[in-house]
Design a protein around this motif. Structure first.
Motif, PDB file in Angstrom:
ATOM      1  N   UNK A 249       9.140  -7.275  -6.029  1.00  0.00           N
ATOM      2  CA  UNK A 249       7.819  -7.845  -5.772  1.00  0.00           C
ATOM      3  C   UNK A 249       6.777  -6.734  -5.634  1.00  0.00           C
ATOM      4  N   UNK A 250       7.135  -5.690  -4.903  1.00  0.00           N
ATOM      5  CA  UNK A 250       6.186  -4.602  -4.661  1.00  0.00           C
ATOM      6  C   UNK A 250       5.889  -3.814  -5.929  1.00  0.00           C
ATOM      7  N   UNK A 251       6.904  -3.513  -6.742  1.00  0.00           N
ATOM      8  CA  UNK A 251       6.628  -2.736  -7.945  1.00  0.00           C
ATOM      9  C   UNK A 251       5.955  -3.579  -9.024  1.00  0.00           C
ATOM     10  N   UNK A 252       6.143  -4.902  -8.987  1.00  0.00           N
ATOM     11  CA  UNK A 252       5.352  -5.744  -9.895  1.00  0.00           C
ATOM     12  C   UNK A 252       3.869  -5.615  -9.567  1.00  0.00           C
ATOM     13  N   UNK A 253       3.551  -5.582  -8.278  1.00  0.00           N
ATOM     14  CA  UNK A 253       2.166  -5.342  -7.877  1.00  0.00           C
ATOM     15  C   UNK A 253       1.678  -3.976  -8.301  1.00  0.00           C
ATOM     16  N   UNK A 254       2.562  -2.973  -8.216  1.00  0.00           N
ATOM     17  CA  UNK A 254       2.177  -1.627  -8.637  1.00  0.00           C
ATOM     18  C   UNK A 254       1.959  -1.568 -10.143  1.00  0.00           C
TER      19      UNK A 254
ATOM     20  N   UNK B 115       0.832  -1.206   0.000  1.00  0.00           N
ATOM     21  CA  UNK B 115       0.000   0.000   0.000  1.00  0.00           C
ATOM     22  C   UNK B 115       0.867   1.257   0.000  1.00  0.00           C
ATOM     23  N   UNK B 116       1.980   1.220   0.736  1.00  0.00           N
ATOM     24  CA  UNK B 116       2.867   2.383   0.757  1.00  0.00           C
ATOM     25  C   UNK B 116       3.442   2.663  -0.635  1.00  0.00           C
ATOM     26  N   UNK B 117       3.850   1.611  -1.339  1.00  0.00           N
ATOM     27  CA  UNK B 117       4.391   1.810  -2.679  1.00  0.00           C
ATOM     28  C   UNK B 117       3.312   2.360  -3.616  1.00  0.00           C
TER      29      UNK B 117
ATOM     30  N   UNK C 287      10.115 -14.110   4.530  1.00  0.00           N
ATOM     31  CA  UNK C 287       8.727 -14.337   4.131  1.00  0.00           C
ATOM     32  C   UNK C 287       7.812 -14.406   5.350  1.00  0.00           C
ATOM     33  N   UNK C 288       8.263 -15.090   6.385  1.00  0.00           N
ATOM     34  CA  UNK C 288       7.466 -15.189   7.611  1.00  0.00           C
ATOM     35  C   UNK C 288       7.320 -13.837   8.294  1.00  0.00           C
ATOM     36  N   UNK C 289       8.397 -13.062   8.309  1.00  0.00           N
ATOM     37  CA  UNK C 289       8.330 -11.742   8.919  1.00  0.00           C
ATOM     38  C   UNK C 289       7.362 -10.835   8.169  1.00  0.00           C
ATOM     39  N   UNK C 290       7.326 -10.962   6.863  1.00  0.00           N
ATOM     40  CA  UNK C 290       6.437 -10.135   6.040  1.00  0.00           C
ATOM     41  C   UNK C 290       4.984 -10.584   6.154  1.00  0.00           C
ATOM     42  N   UNK C 291       4.767 -11.886   6.134  1.00  0.00           N
ATOM     43  CA  UNK C 291       3.407 -12.419   6.102  1.00  0.00           C
ATOM     44  C   UNK C 291       2.733 -12.431   7.467  1.00  0.00           C
ATOM     45  N   UNK C 292       3.488 -12.716   8.525  1.00  0.00           N
ATOM     46  CA  UNK C 292       2.838 -12.932   9.809  1.00  0.00           C
ATOM     47  C   UNK C 292       1.900 -14.118   9.720  1.00  0.00           C
ATOM     48  N   UNK C 293       0.651 -13.909  10.078  1.00  0.00           N
ATOM     49  CA  UNK C 293      -0.337 -14.990  10.028  1.00  0.00           C
ATOM     50  C   UNK C 293      -1.089 -15.053   8.717  1.00  0.00           C
ATOM     51  N   UNK C 294      -0.792 -14.153   7.783  1.00  0.00           N
ATOM     52  CA  UNK C 294      -1.510 -14.143   6.503  1.00  0.00           C
ATOM     53  C   UNK C 294      -1.114 -15.351   5.664  1.00  0.00           C
ATOM     54  N   UNK C 295      -2.064 -15.886   4.918  1.00  0.00           N
ATOM     55  CA  UNK C 295      -1.779 -16.995   4.011  1.00  0.00           C
ATOM     56  C   UNK C 295      -1.505 -16.445   2.617  1.00  0.00           C
ATOM     57  N   UNK C 296      -0.461 -16.961   1.949  1.00  0.00           N
ATOM     58  CA  UNK C 296      -0.182 -16.478   0.596  1.00  0.00           C
ATOM     59  C   UNK C 296      -1.052 -17.114  -0.473  1.00  0.00           C
ATOM     60  N   UNK C 297      -1.813 -18.134  -0.120  1.00  0.00           N
ATOM     61  CA  UNK C 297      -2.548 -18.901  -1.112  1.00  0.00           C
ATOM     62  C   UNK C 297      -3.552 -18.030  -1.864  1.00  0.00           C
ATOM     63  N   UNK C 298      -3.393 -18.006  -3.191  1.00  0.00           N
ATOM     64  CA  UNK C 298      -4.373 -17.353  -4.043  1.00  0.00           C
ATOM     65  C   UNK C 298      -4.326 -15.845  -4.040  1.00  0.00           C
ATOM     66  N   UNK C 299      -3.317 -15.235  -3.429  1.00  0.00           N
ATOM     67  CA  UNK C 299      -3.256 -13.775  -3.338  1.00  0.00           C
ATOM     68  C   UNK C 299      -2.237 -13.256  -4.345  1.00  0.00           C
ATOM     69  N   UNK C 300      -2.728 -12.677  -5.429  1.00  0.00           N
ATOM     70  CA  UNK C 300      -1.821 -12.211  -6.478  1.00  0.00           C
ATOM     71  C   UNK C 300      -1.063 -10.967  -6.050  1.00  0.00           C
ATOM     72  N   UNK C 301      -1.476 -10.311  -4.973  1.00  0.00           N
ATOM     73  CA  UNK C 301      -0.693  -9.183  -4.463  1.00  0.00           C
ATOM     74  C   UNK C 301       0.647  -9.673  -3.918  1.00  0.00           C
ATOM     75  N   UNK C 302       0.685 -10.908  -3.451  1.00  0.00           N
ATOM     76  CA  UNK C 302       1.923 -11.519  -2.994  1.00  0.00           C
ATOM     77  C   UNK C 302       2.652 -12.239  -4.122  1.00  0.00           C
TER      78      UNK C 302
END
Length: 309
Positions: free
Chosen positions: A161-166, A128-130, A214-229
Motif C-alpha cells: 500500500x505504501x509503495x503504491x503511494x510512492x 511520509x517515511x517511505x 486498519x483502525x490502528x493505522x487510521x485512528x480517527x482519520x476517515x479513509x473516504x476520498x483519500x487516494x493516499x490510503x
C-alpha cells in the motif's frame, strides 16, 4: 473453495494446535500491540528462509533504513522496499531475510525503509517515511554505484500500500519508477470485497485482523476520498510496469485483483500473478513451504527483468 497447498495446511494446523492467536488479537492496548509484534517476529523466524547476509543499518537518513547488498551484484538498479505487518508489526530486523532475498534474487541493492509503526505513528506518518526514505535513497544511489534513473519499488501487504503511494508520487514528479512489485496489497480502504468473507477465518490473516490493523493505522482519520490510503481510486495513468501478486486464499485477494484491473484500464503494463493455493504472508513462508519459495523466486525473476528492461 480451493484447498490450501499441503505445506500451508500443515503450517496452519501446527499453529492452530498450539493455540496461536490471530495476528492482531489483543492489540487494543499498548501491551497487546507489543505482544503481537513479538509473536509476529517469532512466527516469521520460524517460517522464512534465513538471510544470506546482514544489512547495513543507517540511522542518519531522514528515516532509518537497512541496506541489503546482493551476494552477487548483477544490476545497477536500486530497489526501495517497504515491509508488511499491517502498518503495526514487522519493524527493525524482522524482515531482513525477506529484503535480503529480494536483493539476492534481483542482483540489485535493496534499501528497506524502516518506517514508523502505528498506532504510535498513525496515517500518514508511515507513508511520509517511505517517501522520505525513497528520496534519500535516490540522493545516495551513487554510494552503492546504483543508477537513480533505474529505481524500482517493492512492498508486501501494508508495505505494498505504501509503495503504491510512492509510485504515484514519483509519477506526479514526472519521474516514474521502472517497475513496482506489490505482493498481496491492500489498495482500497473504501471497497467491500467477497474474498474478505470467503477467506476471513483460519487462513492466517483473518477478516478481524484486517479491521483491527486498519483502525490502528487510521485512528480517527476517515479513509473516504483519500487516494493516499486507497491508491486504487487514484488516476493511475502513467505508472510504470507493475506486478500485482495475490494469494488465492487471502482476504485481500479481490482487492488486489481489482487494483490490477484498474491499472490495466489506465493503460499501465500490469501483471496479475495469483497463487491459488497460498495464503496471505507467503513471502515469509519460504523456509517451510516450497510452493511459497517457488512463487517468490518467480516474482523476483519477473521484477528483476523490469529493473533491467
Amino acid at each position: 473453495m480451493t484447498a490450501p497447498d499441503p505445506d500451508v495446511a500443515a503450517l496452519l494446523a501446527r499453529w492452530s494446535d498450539r493455540g496461536e492467536p490471530a495476528m492482531f488479537a489483543g492489540t487494543d492496548t499498548p501491551e497487546g500491540v507489543a505482544a503481537a509484534r513479538e509473536r509476529y517476529a517469532a512466527l516469521l523466524r520460524e517460517t522464512v528462509r534465513p538471510a544470506t547476509a546482514a544489512p547495513e543499518v543507517l540511522d542518519d537518513a531522514p528515516v532509518p533504513v537497512r541496506v541489503h547488498r546482493p551476494v552477487e551484484r548483477t544490476s545497477d538498479a536500486l530497489v526501495v522496499y517497504a515491509h508488511g505487518g499491517g502498518w503495526v508489526l514487522g519493524g527493525g530486523a524482522v524482515y531482513d531475510p525477506v529484503a535480503q532475498r529480494l536483493a539476492d534474487d534481483t542482483g540489485a541493492v535493496v534499501v528497506a525503509v524502516d518506517y514508523s509503526l502505528a498506532p504510535e505513528h498513525r496515517f500518514p506518518k508511515p507513508l511520509h517515511d517511505v517517501l522520505d526514505g525513497l528520496g534519500w535513497a535516490l540522493d545516495h544511489a551513487g554510494d552503492w554505484d546504483a543508477d537513480p534513473a533505474r529505481v524500482g519499488l517493492a512492498g508486501d501487504s501494508a508495505g505494498a500500500n505504501l509503495v503504491a503511494g510512492a509510485a504515484l508520487a514519483r509519477r506526479d514528479r514526472r519521474a516514474p519508477v521502472v517497475g513496482t512489485l506489490l505482493v498481496y496489497p491492500p489498495p482500497d480502504f473504501e471497497g467491500r470485497y467477497a474474498s474478505v468473507r470467503e477467506n476471513g477465518e483460519g487462513l492466517f490473516l483473518t477478516a478481524a485482523d484486517v479491521v483491527a490493523c486498519s483502525k490502528l493505522y487510521l485512528g480517527s482519520a476517515s479513509p473516504r476520498g483519500d487516494i493516499r490510503l486507497s491508491p486504487l481510486r487514484a488516476d493511475l495513468t502513467g505508472l510504470g510496469p507493475t506486478i500485482v501478486a495475490t494469494a488465492g486464499l487471502d482476504p485481500l485477494r479481490d482487492a488486489g485483483r481489482a487494483f490490477a484491473e484498474a491499472l490495466t484500464a489506465a493503460g499501465v503494463d500490469a501483471r496479475l500473478r495469483e497463487h491459488s493455493t497460498l495464503v496471505h504472508g507467503f513471502l515469509g513462508f519460504t523456509g517451510v513451504v516450497p510452493a511459497a519459495d517457488e512463487a517468490v523466486a518467480a516474482l523476483h525473476r519477473e521484477f528483476a527483468a523490469l529493473l533491467t528492461a
